[in-house]
Design a protein around this motif. Structure first.
Motif, short mmCIF file in Angstrom:
data_model
loop_
_atom_site.label_atom_id
_atom_site.label_comp_id
_atom_site.label_asym_id
_atom_site.label_seq_id
_atom_site.Cartn_x
_atom_site.Cartn_y
_atom_site.Cartn_z
N LEU A 25 64.23 9.67 41.57
CA LEU A 25 62.92 9.35 42.17
C LEU A 25 61.75 9.85 41.32
O LEU A 25 60.80 9.09 41.10
CB LEU A 25 62.84 9.90 43.59
N PRO A 26 61.76 11.08 40.83
CA PRO A 26 60.66 11.49 39.96
C PRO A 26 60.56 10.65 38.68
O PRO A 26 59.47 10.38 38.20
CB PRO A 26 60.98 12.95 39.63
N ALA A 27 61.69 10.24 38.12
CA ALA A 27 61.66 9.40 36.93
C ALA A 27 61.03 8.04 37.23
O ALA A 27 60.26 7.50 36.43
CB ALA A 27 63.06 9.24 36.36
N ILE A 28 61.34 7.48 38.39
CA ILE A 28 60.77 6.19 38.78
C ILE A 28 59.27 6.33 39.04
O ILE A 28 58.49 5.48 38.63
CB ILE A 28 61.51 5.65 40.02
N LYS A 29 58.88 7.41 39.71
CA LYS A 29 57.47 7.62 40.04
C LYS A 29 56.65 8.08 38.83
O LYS A 29 55.43 8.04 38.87
CB LYS A 29 57.33 8.67 41.14
N GLY A 30 57.31 8.54 37.80
CA GLY A 30 56.60 9.02 36.63
C GLY A 30 56.09 10.44 36.78
O GLY A 30 55.17 10.85 36.10
N THR A 31 56.68 11.20 37.69
CA THR A 31 56.29 12.59 37.88
C THR A 31 57.29 13.50 37.17
O THR A 31 58.26 13.03 36.58
CB THR A 31 56.23 12.94 39.38
N ARG A 32 57.04 14.80 37.27
CA ARG A 32 57.93 15.75 36.62
C ARG A 32 59.33 15.73 37.25
O ARG A 32 59.47 15.56 38.46
CB ARG A 32 57.40 17.17 36.78
N LEU A 33 60.31 15.93 36.40
CA LEU A 33 61.67 16.05 36.91
C LEU A 33 61.86 17.42 37.53
O LEU A 33 61.15 18.37 37.20
CB LEU A 33 62.67 15.84 35.78
N PHE A 34 62.79 17.55 38.41
CA PHE A 34 63.10 18.78 39.13
C PHE A 34 61.87 19.33 39.86
O PHE A 34 61.42 20.44 39.59
CB PHE A 34 63.69 19.85 38.19
N PRO A 35 61.33 18.56 40.80
CA PRO A 35 60.13 19.02 41.50
C PRO A 35 60.35 20.27 42.35
O PRO A 35 59.39 20.99 42.64
CB PRO A 35 59.74 17.83 42.38
N MET A 36 61.58 20.59 42.70
CA MET A 36 61.79 21.77 43.51
C MET A 36 61.55 23.05 42.71
O MET A 36 61.38 24.11 43.27
CB MET A 36 63.19 21.80 44.13
N PHE A 37 61.50 22.93 41.39
CA PHE A 37 61.23 24.10 40.55
C PHE A 37 59.78 24.15 40.07
O PHE A 37 59.44 24.96 39.22
CB PHE A 37 62.17 24.11 39.34
N ASP A 38 58.93 23.26 40.58
CA ASP A 38 57.53 23.19 40.15
C ASP A 38 56.76 24.39 40.69
O ASP A 38 56.51 24.51 41.89
CB ASP A 38 56.91 21.89 40.64
N ALA A 39 56.38 25.29 39.80
CA ALA A 39 55.71 26.54 40.21
C ALA A 39 54.33 26.29 40.79
O ALA A 39 53.90 26.98 41.72
CB ALA A 39 55.62 27.49 39.01
N ARG A 40 53.62 25.30 40.27
CA ARG A 40 52.27 25.02 40.79
C ARG A 40 52.33 24.56 42.24
O ARG A 40 51.54 24.99 43.07
CB ARG A 40 51.57 23.96 39.94
N ARG A 41 53.28 23.70 42.54
CA ARG A 41 53.41 23.21 43.91
C ARG A 41 53.81 24.36 44.84
O ARG A 41 53.29 24.51 45.93
CB ARG A 41 54.45 22.11 43.98
N ARG A 42 54.72 25.20 44.38
CA ARG A 42 55.16 26.33 45.18
C ARG A 42 53.99 27.28 45.44
O ARG A 42 53.81 27.77 46.55
CB ARG A 42 56.30 27.06 44.48
N ALA A 43 53.17 27.52 44.43
CA ALA A 43 52.01 28.40 44.59
C ALA A 43 51.01 27.79 45.57
O ALA A 43 50.44 28.50 46.41
CB ALA A 43 51.35 28.65 43.25
N ALA A 44 50.81 26.50 45.49
CA ALA A 44 49.89 25.83 46.41
C ALA A 44 50.41 25.89 47.84
O ALA A 44 49.63 26.11 48.78
CB ALA A 44 49.68 24.38 45.99
N LEU A 45 51.70 25.71 48.03
CA LEU A 45 52.28 25.80 49.37
C LEU A 45 52.18 27.22 49.93
O LEU A 45 51.91 27.41 51.12
CB LEU A 45 53.73 25.33 49.36
N ASP A 46 52.39 28.22 49.08
CA ASP A 46 52.24 29.60 49.52
C ASP A 46 50.80 29.89 49.95
O ASP A 46 50.56 30.53 50.97
CB ASP A 46 52.64 30.58 48.41
N LYS A 47 49.85 29.39 49.17
CA LYS A 47 48.43 29.58 49.51
C LYS A 47 48.10 28.89 50.82
O LYS A 47 47.38 29.43 51.66
CB LYS A 47 47.56 29.03 48.38
N LEU A 48 48.63 27.70 51.02
CA LEU A 48 48.41 26.97 52.26
C LEU A 48 49.00 27.71 53.45
O LEU A 48 48.36 27.82 54.50
CB LEU A 48 49.03 25.57 52.16
#
Length: 77
Positions: A25-48
């Motif tokens: 799915l990330p390859a099809i969407k053109g996003t980063r692979l292995f989104p569960m390891f994305d530190a920026r997203r994790r930091a944003a979710l923690d802040k939220l």
């Protein structure tokens, strides 16, 4: 033997799920692979989550403050 087959099936299902959600799915969407390891997203979710918790604490404190106000007796019938 049945338990071994069930475990093998569960492993295959989990592997396919991982491949689809983390690679395909990330390859099809053109996003980063292995989104569960994305530190920026994790930091944003923690802040939220911290912001939500702070808001809940403020709401509870506001309710407690309004409950502490003395009753004037005007509501009595």
């Amino acid at each position: 033997m049945l338990l071994l087959r069930l475990l093998q099936f569960a492993f295959v299902v989990l592997l396919l799920y991982f491949l689809v959600t983390q690679l395909t799915l990330p390859a099809i969407k053109g996003t980063r692979l292995f989104p569960m390891f994305d530190a920026r997203r994790r930091a944003a979710l923690d802040k939220l989550n911290r912001a939500r918790e702070a808001r809940e604490v403020e709401e509870v404190e506001k309710e407690a403050q309004s409950a502490r106000k003395p009753h004037t007796g005007d509501d009595d019938v």
